[in-house]
Scaffold this motif. Sequence first.
Motif, PDB file in Angstrom:
ATOM      1  N   ASP A  46      -4.457  12.186   4.128  1.00  0.00           N
ATOM      2  CA  ASP A  46      -3.975  12.904   2.954  1.00  0.00           C
ATOM      3  C   ASP A  46      -2.456  13.073   3.066  1.00  0.00           C
ATOM      4  N   THR A 130      -4.461  14.707  -4.582  1.00  0.00           N
ATOM      5  CA  THR A 130      -5.426  14.576  -3.485  1.00  0.00           C
ATOM      6  C   THR A 130      -6.679  13.847  -3.978  1.00  0.00           C
ATOM      7  N   ILE A 132      -9.433  12.255  -3.060  1.00  0.00           N
ATOM      8  CA  ILE A 132     -10.309  11.926  -1.940  1.00  0.00           C
ATOM      9  C   ILE A 132     -11.401  10.961  -2.366  1.00  0.00           C
ATOM     10  N   SER A 156      -7.583  15.698   5.865  1.00  0.00           N
ATOM     11  CA  SER A 156      -7.067  16.302   4.644  1.00  0.00           C
ATOM     12  C   SER A 156      -6.791  17.781   4.854  1.00  0.00           C
TER      13      SER A 156
END
Length: 421
Positions: A46, A130, A132, A156
Amino acid sequence: MITRTRLAAGACALLAALTAGIAFPATAHAGEPTGEDAPQVDLVLDVSGSMRTRDIDGGTRMAAAKQAFNEVLDATPKEVQLGIRTLGADYPGDDRKTGCKDTAQLYPVGPLDRTEAKTAVATLSPTGWTPIGPALLKAADDFAGGDGSKRIVLISDGEDTCAPLDPCEVAREIAAKGIGLTIDTLGLVPNAKMRQQLSCIAEATGGTYTSVEHTDELTDKVNQLVDRAADPVVTPVATEGADACAKAPTLKSGLYTDREEFGQQRWYRVDVEPGKELRASVSVGADRAVNPSYGVLLRAVTVHGREIVRGEAAGNGRTDVLSTGLRYPKAESDDDDAVAEAVCLQVTNSFSVASGVKTTPGLPLELTVDVVDGPGDSDDVAAFGLGRGWWLLGVLVLVGFVAGLLWGWLSRWRLAVWRTN
């Protein structure tokens, strides 16, 4: 005085060498490698804007991640093919649609050029969103073919910002493909929502979630996961323990998974022949928010309920997995018709949850059972790990006793001569 100190140091060193030299070797029969192809690991980092936060050992989260990556790259085994993927590293704007596509392969999964990989990591700067879920989808395609182990390590500091694409559902889709891909997750800060999301991602693929708050913890954990990729791939066998020994399934050497309700007991049976040794271990994972202060108990008992040996562990909320183990050697028998002893394994946990947290399904449980050749004498294992080295220890004690007597006699003789003169 110096002579006495040296004698004591020498005795301690000899005892340490004796103990190390005759420790019982650990053997495992729980699994075999799936093939000869190289293991592959994709580190997914991240690089979103929040990684600028300075709350890890006095520095930024990004600095901690870079330091950890450099040390991991130095320690990566030669047989492991490693790659690096980023999320949130390139787009600094506010357009959510664009930000949720911001994932890129920083270093391809393959033979590792440490200098090139370190140079690529050094260029990273906390930037954007972010994503993911999108990053995991792309990372699943980063791997080459083959039947070697495949592992994603996601690092992250926050939950996904690209809903409705749920990263937990993405992980379930990856698991459903049957490609043998495991996702391990590491959270850089204590955060309930992030913990829940990263735990769900890991659980969906049989991976682990770990919360880390220091650079050395991050380094150690990533190194551990990369090393684990080079280990033989073991596929756990799903089993279902019973609520009593009499109803328990009989297990052979192997790795097993089960679910255990909060505060529940699960029973399993293992047949141990004379001259064999049972080695068992259990791990119970907290895949949801639990109250601090908990424990896990593993007991080996006879079918009549008499306890043989136990292993136990306690936690205080700082770990997400609690493990313990035990060993039980079955003595040799002079009776050629001697039958195996049925040993019952009882697993109990004392995890608890606050109101509002789901208690079903039960907590994930992993049980390892190994029945190996026992020591030559049944009392070897009880010899504090020394086994047949007791006679050597006896010789060491006798030599020390004689040396002490001689030293005392010489000291008294020298004192007498001094007084005479």
